[in-house]
Design an enzyme around this catalytic site. Structure first.
Site, PDB file in Angstrom:
ATOM      1  N   LYS A  54       0.845  -1.207   0.000  1.00  0.00           N
ATOM      2  CA  LYS A  54       0.000   0.000   0.000  1.00  0.00           C
ATOM      3  C   LYS A  54       0.877   1.253   0.000  1.00  0.00           C
ATOM      4  O   LYS A  54       0.615   2.207  -0.749  1.00  0.00           O
ATOM      5  CB  LYS A  54      -0.937  -0.010   1.221  1.00  0.00           C
ATOM      6  N   GLN A  98      -4.359  -1.317   9.841  1.00  0.00           N
ATOM      7  CA  GLN A  98      -4.345  -2.664   9.252  1.00  0.00           C
ATOM      8  C   GLN A  98      -4.886  -3.682  10.260  1.00  0.00           C
ATOM      9  O   GLN A  98      -4.462  -3.707  11.416  1.00  0.00           O
ATOM     10  CB  GLN A  98      -2.916  -3.031   8.822  1.00  0.00           C
ATOM     11  N   ASP A 121     -10.741   3.217   4.490  1.00  0.00           N
ATOM     12  CA  ASP A 121     -11.028   1.779   4.414  1.00  0.00           C
ATOM     13  C   ASP A 121     -12.535   1.512   4.316  1.00  0.00           C
ATOM     14  O   ASP A 121     -12.943   0.413   3.955  1.00  0.00           O
ATOM     15  CB  ASP A 121     -10.500   1.074   5.673  1.00  0.00           C
TER      16      ASP A 121
HETATM   17  N1  GUN Z   1      -6.893  -6.707   6.677  1.00  0.00           N
HETATM   18  C1  GUN Z   1      -7.235  -7.473   5.627  1.00  0.00           C
HETATM   19  N2  GUN Z   1      -7.730  -6.711   4.630  1.00  0.00           N
HETATM   20  C2  GUN Z   1      -7.695  -5.449   5.073  1.00  0.00           C
HETATM   21  C3  GUN Z   1      -8.051  -4.190   4.491  1.00  0.00           C
HETATM   22  O1  GUN Z   1      -8.524  -4.076   3.363  1.00  0.00           O
HETATM   23  N3  GUN Z   1      -7.842  -3.112   5.254  1.00  0.00           N
HETATM   24  C4  GUN Z   1      -7.343  -3.190   6.511  1.00  0.00           C
HETATM   25  N4  GUN Z   1      -7.195  -2.071   7.194  1.00  0.00           N
HETATM   26  N5  GUN Z   1      -6.992  -4.322   7.077  1.00  0.00           N
HETATM   27  C5  GUN Z   1      -7.175  -5.438   6.353  1.00  0.00           C
END
Ligand code: GUN
Length: 288
Positions: A54, A98, A121
């Site tokens: 990311k 995350q 998100d």
């Molecule tokens: N953990 C697994 N997928 C995601 C996601 O798309 N965003 C976040 N913040 N955590 C995750």
């Protein structure tokens, strides 16, 4: 004839280049440089890879990124303190925490404390509520990426029967809302099935668009797919017999039945990152 491969990696590259051009134009006009804060707690190896990817995508698209890596022993109060600072930081337009978080931290409490104008998100209950109510707001990145894959590959959703296997708050539920929304990439007839559904195979076989988001390696077999259907594989599962992660679909068999199919890796995953950039760009424009 084998299925058409829906190349998420290539589409993500195209869309990230579009986003980079929009960022450059925004900065040229004197607008803000979009900023994403990524928060990771502990040492989950998959989370490390996701966050690294990311951040790399942010840098490539001309975003500012702010990385915060906290130890696994971090208390909920300490994490809330960081979130409060990021909520107040004018250079931060989007906040990504995350998941999963260590067990001493309540994920809902944390998600609820992210200012929803920075909720790139789309996990905040206000964002999810707005999606359900048909009001503008941030949509979770994976469902948005799936919808873009369908739209940009010319796969008609209007009137189609979309079956989603999986009812998570991150994927299944918001994706159902998106696909039934009025407009492009919507207007589908949506069924949400899950591990407790009776005769899952028959439900899956009735799908024009089958989306697997159940988190079980190779769960969807060829016999669960209507010939010619579009198959979207959201799964990323680590298994002993394969070094690259495998999807929720038995790809090798499904490719001979489906009309179109996403690979793993290189399907939905890169689109999720792209939609995070998209949401962060929108967040920076809202403030401007
Ligand atoms: N953990 C697994 N997928 C995601 C996601 O798309 N965003 C976040 N913040 N955590 C995750």
């Amino acid at each position: 004839m084998p299925a058409r491969i829906l190349d998420g990696k290539a589409l993500a590259q195209t869309m990230q280049a579009e986003i980079a051009a929009a960022v450059a134009a925004q900065i040229q006009r004197g607008g803000p440089k979009p900023g994403l804060a990524a928060v990771r707690v502990g040492d989950n190896p998959a989370s490390e890879v996701y966050v690294r990817n990311k951040i790399a995508a942010c840098a490539k698209a001309g975003f500012a990124s702010f990385q915060h890596h906290l130890p696994a022993s971090t208390s909920q109060a300490e994490l809330l303190d960081l979130i409060a600072k990021l909520n107040d930081d004018q250079a931060v337009h989007g906040i990504l925490v995350q998941l999963p978080l260590p067990k001493q931290i309540n994920e809902s409490t944390i998600i609820n404390c992210v200012n929803f104008t920075k909720d790139v998100d789309g996990f905040h209950p206000l964002s999810l509520g707005r999606l359900a109510a048909g009001e503008p707001g941030f949509v979770p990145c994976t469902p948005l990426g799936v919808q873009q894959l369908l739209i940009r590959n010319g796969i008609e959703t209007t009137g189609a029967h979309a079956v989603i296997i999986g009812r998570s708050t991150i994927v299944g539920k918001p994706l159902a809302l998106l696909l039934m929304r009025k407009g492009p990439g919507g207007d589908a007839t949506v069924t949400v099935a899950h591990s407790r559904s009776h005769d899952l195979s028959a439900i899956a076989r009735s799908a024009d668009i089958l989306i697997a988001a159940i988190g079980q390696a190779r769960f969807v077999t060829a016999g669960m797919i209507k010939p010619g259907a579009t198959v979207i594989d959201v799964g990323i599962n680590r298994v002993p017999d394969s070094v690259p992660p495998v999807g929720d679909v038995d790809f090798a068999a499904a490719v001979n039945v489906a009309g179109a199919i996403t690979p793993v890796p290189g399907g939905v995953g890169p689109m999720t990152i792209t939609m995070l950039l998209h949401n962060t760009l929108i967040a920076s424009q809202m403030r401007a």
